[in-house]
Design a protein around this motif. Structure first.
Motif, short mmCIF file in Angstrom:
data_model
loop_
_atom_site.label_atom_id
_atom_site.label_comp_id
_atom_site.label_asym_id
_atom_site.label_seq_id
_atom_site.Cartn_x
_atom_site.Cartn_y
_atom_site.Cartn_z
N ILE A 35 0.83 -1.21 0.00
CA ILE A 35 0.00 0.00 0.00
C ILE A 35 0.86 1.26 0.00
O ILE A 35 0.58 2.23 -0.71
N LEU A 36 1.94 1.23 0.79
CA LEU A 36 2.77 2.43 0.94
C LEU A 36 3.69 2.67 -0.26
O LEU A 36 3.86 3.81 -0.70
N PHE A 37 4.31 1.59 -0.79
CA PHE A 37 5.41 1.76 -1.74
C PHE A 37 5.14 1.23 -3.15
O PHE A 37 5.88 1.57 -4.07
N PHE A 38 4.12 0.39 -3.32
CA PHE A 38 3.94 -0.24 -4.64
C PHE A 38 2.51 -0.11 -5.14
O PHE A 38 1.98 -1.01 -5.78
N ARG A 39 1.90 1.02 -4.91
CA ARG A 39 0.52 1.21 -5.34
C ARG A 39 0.39 1.28 -6.87
O ARG A 39 -0.66 0.98 -7.42
N ASN A 40 1.46 1.71 -7.53
CA ASN A 40 1.40 1.86 -8.99
C ASN A 40 1.99 0.67 -9.73
O ASN A 40 2.24 0.74 -10.93
N GLY A 41 2.24 -0.40 -9.01
CA GLY A 41 2.82 -1.59 -9.63
C GLY A 41 1.76 -2.50 -10.23
O GLY A 41 0.81 -2.05 -10.88
N ALA A 42 1.92 -3.80 -10.01
CA ALA A 42 0.97 -4.79 -10.54
C ALA A 42 -0.41 -4.60 -9.91
O ALA A 42 -0.56 -3.96 -8.86
N GLY A 43 -1.42 -5.16 -10.54
CA GLY A 43 -2.79 -5.04 -10.05
C GLY A 43 -3.00 -5.83 -8.77
O GLY A 43 -2.09 -6.49 -8.25
N LEU A 44 -4.22 -5.79 -8.28
CA LEU A 44 -4.56 -6.44 -7.01
C LEU A 44 -4.43 -7.96 -7.09
O LEU A 44 -3.92 -8.59 -6.16
N ALA A 45 -4.85 -8.55 -8.20
CA ALA A 45 -4.84 -10.02 -8.33
C ALA A 45 -3.44 -10.62 -8.18
O ALA A 45 -3.24 -11.56 -7.41
N PRO A 46 -2.41 -10.09 -8.87
CA PRO A 46 -1.06 -10.65 -8.69
C PRO A 46 -0.54 -10.49 -7.26
O PRO A 46 0.18 -11.37 -6.76
N LYS A 47 -0.91 -9.39 -6.61
CA LYS A 47 -0.46 -9.17 -5.22
C LYS A 47 -1.09 -10.20 -4.28
O LYS A 47 -0.41 -10.74 -3.40
N LEU A 48 -2.38 -10.46 -4.46
CA LEU A 48 -3.05 -11.47 -3.63
C LEU A 48 -2.49 -12.86 -3.91
O LEU A 48 -2.37 -13.68 -2.99
N LYS A 49 -2.13 -13.10 -5.17
CA LYS A 49 -1.54 -14.38 -5.53
C LYS A 49 -0.20 -14.58 -4.84
O LYS A 49 0.12 -15.68 -4.38
N ARG A 50 0.60 -13.49 -4.73
CA ARG A 50 1.88 -13.57 -4.03
C ARG A 50 1.70 -13.74 -2.53
O ARG A 50 2.55 -14.32 -1.86
N LEU A 51 0.58 -13.25 -2.01
CA LEU A 51 0.33 -13.31 -0.57
C LEU A 51 -0.19 -14.68 -0.15
O LEU A 51 0.02 -15.11 1.00
#
Length: 342
Positions: free
Chosen positions: A186-202
Protein backbone atom coordinates in the motif's frame (compact mmCIF):
# COMPACT_ATOMS: atom_id res chain seq x y z
CA UNK A 1 29.07 2.61 -1.79
CA UNK A 2 26.43 0.18 -0.51
CA UNK A 3 29.04 -2.38 0.58
CA UNK A 4 31.07 0.32 2.34
CA UNK A 5 27.96 1.63 4.11
CA UNK A 6 27.02 -1.90 5.15
CA UNK A 7 30.53 -2.41 6.56
CA UNK A 8 30.21 0.85 8.52
CA UNK A 9 26.85 -0.26 9.94
CA UNK A 10 28.21 -3.66 10.97
CA UNK A 11 31.23 -2.08 12.66
CA UNK A 12 29.33 0.67 14.50
CA UNK A 13 26.37 -1.55 15.44
CA UNK A 14 28.74 -4.25 16.67
CA UNK A 15 30.75 -1.75 18.70
CA UNK A 16 27.62 -0.23 20.28
CA UNK A 17 26.20 -3.68 21.05
CA UNK A 18 29.44 -4.80 22.68
CA UNK A 19 29.64 -1.60 24.76
CA UNK A 20 26.05 -2.13 25.94
CA UNK A 21 26.08 -5.89 26.50
CA UNK A 22 29.78 -6.60 26.98
CA UNK A 23 29.70 -5.93 30.76
CA UNK A 24 27.12 -8.74 31.08
CA UNK A 25 28.85 -11.44 29.04
CA UNK A 26 29.00 -13.79 32.02
CA UNK A 27 25.29 -13.51 32.88
CA UNK A 28 24.40 -16.98 34.16
CA UNK A 29 21.53 -19.24 33.07
CA UNK A 30 17.98 -18.67 34.33
CA UNK A 31 14.59 -20.38 34.12
CA UNK A 32 14.12 -22.26 30.79
CA UNK A 33 17.86 -21.97 30.04
CA UNK A 34 18.37 -25.05 32.21
CA UNK A 35 15.67 -26.94 30.29
CA UNK A 36 17.47 -26.03 27.06
CA UNK A 37 20.75 -27.41 28.43
CA UNK A 38 19.05 -30.52 29.78
CA UNK A 39 17.56 -31.28 26.36
CA UNK A 40 20.98 -30.88 24.79
CA UNK A 41 22.77 -33.22 27.18
CA UNK A 42 20.02 -35.85 27.13
CA UNK A 43 20.56 -36.14 23.38
CA UNK A 44 16.97 -37.16 22.66
CA UNK A 45 15.66 -36.17 19.20
CA UNK A 46 12.17 -35.47 20.51
CA UNK A 47 13.61 -33.12 23.13
CA UNK A 48 15.68 -31.34 20.48
CA UNK A 49 12.71 -30.73 18.21
CA UNK A 50 9.96 -30.24 20.78
CA UNK A 51 12.02 -29.21 23.77
CA UNK A 52 9.64 -26.49 24.89
CA UNK A 53 6.39 -28.15 23.86
CA UNK A 54 6.25 -25.96 20.74
CA UNK A 55 6.51 -26.78 17.06
CA UNK A 56 9.61 -24.60 16.72
CA UNK A 57 11.58 -27.36 15.00
CA UNK A 58 13.92 -25.06 13.05
CA UNK A 59 14.31 -22.77 16.07
CA UNK A 60 15.12 -25.64 18.41
CA UNK A 61 17.78 -26.82 15.94
CA UNK A 62 19.28 -23.33 16.18
CA UNK A 63 19.22 -23.58 19.98
CA UNK A 64 20.83 -27.03 19.77
CA UNK A 65 23.63 -25.70 17.52
CA UNK A 66 24.05 -22.86 20.00
CA UNK A 67 24.53 -25.47 22.74
CA UNK A 68 27.02 -27.41 20.58
CA UNK A 69 29.16 -24.29 20.26
CA UNK A 70 28.69 -22.87 23.76
CA UNK A 71 27.89 -25.88 25.99
CA UNK A 72 27.86 -24.44 29.55
CA UNK A 73 29.89 -21.31 28.83
CA UNK A 74 27.60 -18.26 29.34
CA UNK A 75 30.13 -15.92 27.69
CA UNK A 76 29.88 -17.80 24.41
CA UNK A 77 26.06 -17.58 24.44
CA UNK A 78 26.26 -13.83 25.06
CA UNK A 79 28.75 -13.25 22.25
CA UNK A 80 26.54 -15.16 19.80
CA UNK A 81 23.57 -13.00 20.78
CA UNK A 82 25.54 -9.79 20.36
CA UNK A 83 26.59 -11.02 16.92
CA UNK A 84 22.99 -11.82 16.00
CA UNK A 85 21.84 -8.38 17.20
CA UNK A 86 24.50 -6.81 14.98
CA UNK A 87 23.36 -8.96 12.03
CA UNK A 88 19.80 -7.71 12.58
CA UNK A 89 21.06 -4.13 12.36
CA UNK A 90 22.75 -4.97 9.05
CA UNK A 91 19.52 -6.50 7.70
CA UNK A 92 17.58 -3.39 8.74
CA UNK A 93 20.06 -1.28 6.77
CA UNK A 94 19.46 -3.43 3.66
CA UNK A 95 15.67 -3.32 3.97
CA UNK A 96 15.43 0.45 4.51
CA UNK A 97 17.95 1.04 1.70
CA UNK A 98 15.84 -1.14 -0.60
CA UNK A 99 12.62 0.71 0.29
CA UNK A 100 13.93 4.28 0.39
CA UNK A 101 17.20 4.34 -1.56
CA UNK A 102 18.36 6.78 1.12
CA UNK A 103 21.76 5.87 2.56
CA UNK A 104 21.62 8.21 5.57
CA UNK A 105 18.14 7.04 6.55
CA UNK A 106 19.26 3.40 6.24
CA UNK A 107 22.42 3.95 8.30
CA UNK A 108 20.65 5.98 11.00
CA UNK A 109 17.84 3.42 11.34
CA UNK A 110 20.24 0.49 11.70
CA UNK A 111 22.44 2.21 14.26
CA UNK A 112 19.54 3.61 16.30
CA UNK A 113 18.08 0.10 16.44
CA UNK A 114 21.43 -1.30 17.62
CA UNK A 115 21.56 1.37 20.35
CA UNK A 116 18.00 0.74 21.52
CA UNK A 117 17.70 -1.09 24.83
CA UNK A 118 13.93 -1.62 24.55
CA UNK A 119 14.17 -5.34 23.73
CA UNK A 120 17.31 -6.06 25.74
CA UNK A 121 15.82 -9.14 27.47
CA UNK A 122 15.88 -10.95 24.12
CA UNK A 123 19.68 -10.63 24.19
CA UNK A 124 20.28 -11.07 27.93
CA UNK A 125 18.07 -14.15 28.34
CA UNK A 126 19.71 -17.07 26.57
CA UNK A 127 16.51 -18.98 25.93
CA UNK A 128 14.99 -15.92 24.20
CA UNK A 129 17.48 -16.28 21.34
CA UNK A 130 14.72 -17.32 18.93
CA UNK A 131 13.24 -13.83 19.24
CA UNK A 132 16.56 -12.40 18.03
CA UNK A 133 16.86 -14.85 15.13
CA UNK A 134 13.16 -14.32 14.42
CA UNK A 135 13.76 -10.66 13.63
CA UNK A 136 16.58 -11.61 11.23
CA UNK A 137 14.24 -13.91 9.29
CA UNK A 138 11.41 -11.36 9.48
CA UNK A 139 13.51 -8.67 7.80
CA UNK A 140 15.06 -11.12 5.34
CA UNK A 141 11.58 -12.16 4.13
CA UNK A 142 10.54 -8.52 3.65
CA UNK A 143 13.83 -7.66 1.92
CA UNK A 144 13.49 -10.54 -0.55
CA UNK A 145 9.86 -9.62 -1.21
CA UNK A 146 10.66 -5.94 -1.80
CA UNK A 147 13.58 -6.82 -4.09
CA UNK A 148 11.31 -9.22 -5.96
CA UNK A 149 8.82 -6.39 -6.53
CA UNK A 150 11.48 -3.92 -7.63
CA UNK A 151 13.19 -6.34 -10.00
CA UNK A 152 10.04 -8.10 -11.17
CA UNK A 153 11.82 -11.33 -10.27
CA UNK A 154 9.82 -14.37 -9.16
CA UNK A 155 12.94 -16.03 -7.76
CA UNK A 156 13.13 -13.44 -4.96
CA UNK A 157 9.45 -13.95 -4.16
CA UNK A 158 9.94 -17.71 -4.05
CA UNK A 159 12.96 -17.36 -1.77
CA UNK A 160 10.95 -15.10 0.53
CA UNK A 161 8.29 -17.81 0.93
CA UNK A 162 10.92 -20.49 1.61
CA UNK A 163 12.56 -18.33 4.30
CA UNK A 164 9.12 -17.65 5.79
CA UNK A 165 8.40 -21.40 5.89
CA UNK A 166 11.60 -22.01 7.86
CA UNK A 167 11.08 -18.92 10.02
CA UNK A 168 7.62 -19.84 11.26
CA UNK A 169 9.18 -23.04 12.62
CA UNK A 170 11.77 -20.83 14.31
CA UNK A 171 9.16 -18.88 16.27
CA UNK A 172 5.55 -18.12 15.46
CA UNK A 173 5.94 -14.35 15.99
CA UNK A 174 6.73 -14.07 12.28
CA UNK A 175 3.07 -14.80 11.46
CA UNK A 176 2.42 -11.06 11.09
CA UNK A 177 4.60 -10.89 7.95
CA UNK A 178 1.60 -11.09 5.53
CA UNK A 179 0.09 -8.00 7.17
CA UNK A 180 3.40 -6.16 6.84
CA UNK A 181 3.62 -7.18 3.18
CA UNK A 182 0.15 -5.72 2.52
CA UNK A 183 1.16 -2.55 4.35
CA UNK A 184 4.36 -2.20 2.31
CA UNK A 185 2.43 -2.80 -0.92
CA UNK A 186 0.00 0.00 0.00
CA UNK A 187 2.77 2.43 0.94
CA UNK A 188 5.41 1.76 -1.74
CA UNK A 189 3.94 -0.24 -4.64
CA UNK A 190 0.52 1.21 -5.34
CA UNK A 191 1.40 1.86 -8.99
CA UNK A 192 2.82 -1.59 -9.63
CA UNK A 193 0.97 -4.79 -10.54
CA UNK A 194 -2.79 -5.04 -10.05
CA UNK A 195 -4.56 -6.44 -7.01
CA UNK A 196 -4.84 -10.02 -8.33
CA UNK A 197 -1.06 -10.65 -8.69
CA UNK A 198 -0.46 -9.17 -5.22
CA UNK A 199 -3.05 -11.47 -3.63
CA UNK A 200 -1.54 -14.38 -5.53
CA UNK A 201 1.88 -13.57 -4.03
CA UNK A 202 0.33 -13.31 -0.57
CA UNK A 203 -1.51 -16.66 -0.72
CA UNK A 204 1.57 -18.89 -0.03
CA UNK A 205 2.25 -17.03 3.24
CA UNK A 206 -1.30 -17.58 4.44
CA UNK A 207 -1.06 -21.24 3.40
CA UNK A 208 2.16 -21.67 5.39
CA UNK A 209 0.49 -20.21 8.50
CA UNK A 210 -2.48 -22.57 8.06
CA UNK A 211 -0.16 -25.58 7.63
CA UNK A 212 1.76 -24.55 10.75
CA UNK A 213 -1.41 -24.30 12.85
CA UNK A 214 -2.72 -27.69 11.63
CA UNK A 215 0.65 -29.37 12.21
CA UNK A 216 1.00 -27.78 15.65
CA UNK A 217 -2.38 -29.06 16.79
CA UNK A 218 -1.87 -32.52 15.25
CA UNK A 219 1.66 -33.04 16.60
CA UNK A 220 0.80 -31.70 20.06
CA UNK A 221 -2.12 -34.11 20.34
CA UNK A 222 -0.10 -37.05 19.01
CA UNK A 223 2.80 -36.40 21.43
CA UNK A 224 0.55 -35.18 24.26
CA UNK A 225 2.26 -31.77 24.32
CA UNK A 226 0.74 -28.65 25.83
CA UNK A 227 1.52 -25.84 23.43
CA UNK A 228 2.19 -22.44 24.88
CA UNK A 229 1.13 -20.41 21.84
CA UNK A 230 -2.42 -21.80 21.87
CA UNK A 231 -2.79 -21.07 25.55
CA UNK A 232 -1.93 -17.45 24.78
CA UNK A 233 -5.27 -16.91 23.08
CA UNK A 234 -6.90 -17.20 26.49
CA UNK A 235 -5.13 -13.95 27.38
CA UNK A 236 -6.49 -11.91 24.45
CA UNK A 237 -6.58 -8.23 25.48
CA UNK A 238 -7.74 -5.78 22.76
CA UNK A 239 -6.29 -2.63 24.36
CA UNK A 240 -2.98 -4.39 24.98
CA UNK A 241 -2.95 -5.47 21.34
CA UNK A 242 -3.77 -1.98 20.05
CA UNK A 243 -1.48 0.21 22.13
CA UNK A 244 1.19 -1.67 24.08
CA UNK A 245 3.57 -1.99 21.14
CA UNK A 246 3.91 1.79 21.07
CA UNK A 247 5.63 1.59 24.44
CA UNK A 248 8.72 0.67 22.40
CA UNK A 249 9.08 4.40 21.68
CA UNK A 250 9.74 5.30 25.30
CA UNK A 251 9.72 2.40 27.76
CA UNK A 252 12.76 1.90 29.98
CA UNK A 253 14.78 -1.36 29.75
CA UNK A 254 13.34 -2.71 33.02
CA UNK A 255 9.90 -2.94 31.41
CA UNK A 256 8.13 -0.44 33.68
CA UNK A 257 6.05 2.47 32.45
CA UNK A 258 6.39 5.75 34.30
CA UNK A 259 3.55 7.99 33.16
CA UNK A 260 5.25 10.99 34.78
CA UNK A 261 8.12 10.69 32.33
CA UNK A 262 7.89 13.81 30.08
CA UNK A 263 9.58 11.97 27.18
CA UNK A 264 6.41 9.92 26.63
CA UNK A 265 4.45 13.05 25.76
CA UNK A 266 7.33 14.81 24.00
CA UNK A 267 7.75 11.77 21.75
CA UNK A 268 4.04 11.62 20.88
CA UNK A 269 3.91 15.37 20.10
CA UNK A 270 7.11 15.18 18.06
CA UNK A 271 5.75 12.36 15.87
CA UNK A 272 2.45 14.22 15.31
CA UNK A 273 4.34 17.43 14.50
CA UNK A 274 6.47 15.74 11.85
CA UNK A 275 3.47 13.97 10.34
CA UNK A 276 2.19 17.45 9.51
CA UNK A 277 5.61 18.79 8.48
CA UNK A 278 6.92 16.02 6.21
CA UNK A 279 5.48 15.74 2.70
CA UNK A 280 6.53 12.15 1.94
CA UNK A 281 5.15 10.31 4.99
CA UNK A 282 5.66 6.77 3.76
CA UNK A 283 8.68 5.93 5.91
CA UNK A 284 7.11 7.62 8.92
CA UNK A 285 3.96 5.54 8.40
CA UNK A 286 6.08 2.41 7.94
CA UNK A 287 7.71 2.99 11.34
CA UNK A 288 4.42 3.52 13.16
CA UNK A 289 2.73 0.63 11.34
CA UNK A 290 5.70 -1.64 12.06
CA UNK A 291 5.23 -1.15 15.79
CA UNK A 292 1.58 -2.21 15.67
CA UNK A 293 1.78 -5.07 13.17
CA UNK A 294 4.84 -6.83 14.61
CA UNK A 295 3.36 -6.69 18.11
CA UNK A 296 0.11 -8.43 17.09
CA UNK A 297 1.24 -12.06 17.66
CA UNK A 298 3.10 -11.09 20.83
CA UNK A 299 0.09 -9.35 22.33
CA UNK A 300 -1.43 -12.80 22.86
CA UNK A 301 0.43 -13.35 26.09
CA UNK A 302 -0.19 -12.84 29.77
CA UNK A 303 2.98 -10.73 30.04
CA UNK A 304 2.41 -7.13 31.11
CA UNK A 305 4.20 -4.11 32.49
CA UNK A 306 4.77 -5.28 36.06
CA UNK A 307 7.54 -7.86 35.76
CA UNK A 308 8.83 -9.57 38.86
CA UNK A 309 11.72 -11.33 37.14
CA UNK A 310 13.50 -11.38 33.82
CA UNK A 311 11.25 -14.02 32.30
CA UNK A 312 8.10 -11.97 32.95
CA UNK A 313 9.46 -8.74 31.45
CA UNK A 314 7.67 -7.38 28.38
CA UNK A 315 11.04 -6.23 27.04
CA UNK A 316 11.70 -9.23 24.76
CA UNK A 317 8.18 -8.88 23.27
CA UNK A 318 9.16 -5.38 22.15
CA UNK A 319 12.36 -6.50 20.37
CA UNK A 320 10.64 -6.85 16.97
CA UNK A 321 8.53 -3.68 17.36
CA UNK A 322 11.62 -1.64 18.35
CA UNK A 323 12.57 -1.40 14.65
CA UNK A 324 9.60 0.96 14.20
CA UNK A 325 10.86 3.71 16.55
CA UNK A 326 14.30 3.45 14.90
CA UNK A 327 12.68 4.22 11.53
CA UNK A 328 10.60 7.09 12.94
CA UNK A 329 13.48 8.71 14.83
CA UNK A 330 15.71 8.45 11.74
CA UNK A 331 13.07 10.13 9.56
CA UNK A 332 12.75 12.93 12.11
CA UNK A 333 16.55 13.37 12.33
CA UNK A 334 16.80 13.72 8.56
CA UNK A 335 13.87 16.16 8.51
CA UNK A 336 15.69 18.30 11.08
CA UNK A 337 18.88 18.06 9.01
CA UNK A 338 17.03 19.33 5.93
CA UNK A 339 15.63 22.30 7.84
CA UNK A 340 18.91 23.10 9.59
CA UNK A 341 21.71 21.74 7.34
CA UNK A 342 24.51 22.84 9.63
Amino acid sequence: MKKRDLSIVIFVAGLISFIFYGPFLDNYFVWDDFWMLENYYKGNLKDFLFGFSDLRIFGNIILWLNCVVSEQNPVSYSLIRIGAHTANSAMIFLLIQSLSNNRLLSIFTAIIFAASSVGCDAIYWKDAFLTVTGLFFYILVLYLYVEGNKRGNRFFHSMAVIVFLLAIFNKEEIASVPFMIIFIEILFFRNGAGLAPKLKRLFPYLLVILIYIVLSISVSRFLNLQQEQFDRFLSFRPLHMMFSGFASFFISPDGFLNWKDPFIYITALLILFYFMLIKDRRMLLLGVGWVFLTFLPQSLTATGYNPTYLINSISRHLYLPSVGPAIVFSVILLAIKERFPR
